[in-house]
Design an enzyme around this catalytic site. Sequence first.
Site, PDB file in Angstrom:
ATOM      1  CD  GLU A 149      -5.243   8.338   3.196  1.00 24.89           C
ATOM      2  OE1 GLU A 149      -4.457   7.724   3.920  1.00 24.89           O
ATOM      3  OE2 GLU A 149      -5.483   9.550   3.343  1.00 24.89           O
ATOM      4  CG  ASN A 191     -11.796  10.026   0.480  1.00 22.24           C
ATOM      5  OD1 ASN A 191     -12.129  10.955  -0.251  1.00 22.24           O
ATOM      6  ND2 ASN A 191     -11.236  10.210   1.663  1.00 22.24           N
ATOM      7  CG  HIS A 228      -5.271  16.719   2.122  1.00 23.27           C
ATOM      8  ND1 HIS A 228      -5.967  17.511   3.021  1.00 23.27           N
ATOM      9  CD2 HIS A 228      -5.755  15.465   2.276  1.00 23.27           C
ATOM     10  CE1 HIS A 228      -6.826  16.760   3.701  1.00 23.27           C
ATOM     11  NE2 HIS A 228      -6.714  15.520   3.262  1.00 23.27           N
ATOM     12  CD  GLU A 256      -9.884  13.543   3.571  1.00 23.54           C
ATOM     13  OE1 GLU A 256      -8.716  13.807   3.916  1.00 23.54           O
ATOM     14  OE2 GLU A 256     -10.386  12.414   3.700  1.00 23.54           O
ATOM     15  CG  ASP A 258      -6.176  20.849   3.658  1.00 21.71           C
ATOM     16  OD1 ASP A 258      -5.566  20.227   2.764  1.00 21.71           O
ATOM     17  OD2 ASP A 258      -6.373  20.381   4.795  1.00 21.71           O
TER      18      ASP A 258
HETATM   19  C1  XIL Z   1      -6.639  13.356   9.825  1.00 16.53           C
HETATM   20  C2  XIL Z   1      -7.258  14.232  10.890  1.00 16.53           C
HETATM   21  O1  XIL Z   1      -7.486  15.522  10.359  1.00 16.53           O
HETATM   22  C3  XIL Z   1      -6.363  14.296  12.088  1.00 16.53           C
HETATM   23  O2  XIL Z   1      -7.003  14.982  13.154  1.00 16.53           O
HETATM   24  C4  XIL Z   1      -5.994  12.882  12.549  1.00 16.53           C
HETATM   25  O3  XIL Z   1      -5.033  12.958  13.570  1.00 16.53           O
HETATM   26  C5  XIL Z   1      -5.441  12.056  11.403  1.00 16.53           C
HETATM   27  O4  XIL Z   1      -6.345  12.077  10.331  1.00 16.53           O
HETATM   28  N1  XIL Z   1      -6.669  11.839   4.962  1.00 16.53           N
HETATM   29  C6  XIL Z   1      -7.823  11.401   5.561  1.00 16.53           C
HETATM   30  C7  XIL Z   1      -8.248  11.992   6.846  1.00 16.53           C
HETATM   31  O5  XIL Z   1      -8.549  10.595   4.968  1.00 16.53           O
HETATM   32  O6  XIL Z   1      -8.962  11.087   7.647  1.00 16.53           O
HETATM   33  C8  XIL Z   1      -7.054  12.543   7.612  1.00 16.53           C
HETATM   34  O7  XIL Z   1      -7.557  13.210   8.763  1.00 16.53           O
HETATM   35  C9  XIL Z   1      -6.245  13.467   6.738  1.00 16.53           C
HETATM   36  C10 XIL Z   1      -5.721  12.739   5.537  1.00 16.53           C
END
Ligand code: XIL
Length: 350
Positions: A149, A191, A228, A256, A258
């Site tokens: 990020e 990522n 996401h 990641e 969802d």
């Molecule tokens: C999130 C976790 O799911 C949480 O438990 C934590 O509090 C914060 O991080 N992008 C990412 C992940 O790269 O590491 C993040 O994970 C969600 C967004």
Amino acid sequence: MKKKSKPPVRAKKAAAGNGKKTPALRDLAARCGILIGTCVAPKLDEPDYAEVLAREYDFVTSENHMKWSCLSNAPGVYDFAEADRMMDFARRHRQAVHGHTLLWHNCLPPYLRGYAGSREELIDMVRVHINTVAGRYRGRILVWDVVNEVFADDKADFRPSVFSTVIGREFVPMAYRFAREADPGAKLLYNDYCLEGQIPVKSDFCYQTVREWLAEGVPLDGIGFQAHLDNKSDIGLAAEQMARYADLGLDIYVTELDFRVPLPAGKAMLALQGRLYRDLLRVCLDFPTFRGFQTWGFTDGCSWVPGFFKGMGDSLPFDVKYRPKPGYHGLRTALEECAGRRAKTAPPLV
Ligand code: XIL
């Protein structure tokens, strides 16, 4: 004395629950030549959690415990206990590991919040951190999210962070070189979220910058699309975004995923979500450099979504009681179709 490691969790029954032996997602994924996975929370002692994780998935990521703040409270002091537990679980269940993440503007240890030291000192801390973490797991991590990020959401630029502000944007190429040195066998990913086309200025800037990194010889092997997503997501647009990185020869991962939906979610919404899971995996399976597909958790009982996106949730393939949802069946459908096609096109064994 060497600690005796725990035996693997025994798989109870296939998720279909119809008494017949149904292949798990990981068996189908193997027939498609990809890995299928999830992030892992510190719940490996919960039998149902561990059983589904071991049965269905062959690719795991620590949700939080490889992040800098979880590993270290003071410079040079590291606690790998929770990360090691996941590594051990993965080894016992023949799961590949995706390391997440070596550098992120979030989840920083106290000594990097409000950092007031010099540029040279910070470069040294980054080098030592990457060496310590990637070096510890050298040879045991398939892919690392080296940086996570780095791009702004609203303009063609890097986001402000201790790394971009104190070191400058060269911190990214540096980090990849440190990671390659620490674990030469690991594939190195960039990522990020919203690379699926939701914010064109961000996805275009990322693409241009990735091309510059490659032209400069930065050792970058692939892109992690966090994905996401929600119930309004445009799968065709996501496929277009992935295609241009695949054309550069980069490996493609969904890291990641969802699909959050408004709560409470009715049957029709969950059916739509099932089609979204199916359709996204379908388009991914068409890319020759597509390697791995991971959701950010697998049970709605353990997801970051409700805490982060107000009024949204129910985003994962299993419900809170580990019952498969339409999302799970959507993933199965895409994998079954692909496995069927590959079985037909595979050369005969003799
Ligand atoms: C999130 C976790 O799911 C949480 O438990 C934590 O509090 C914060 O991080 N992008 C990412 C992940 O790269 O590491 C993040 O994970 C969600 C967004």
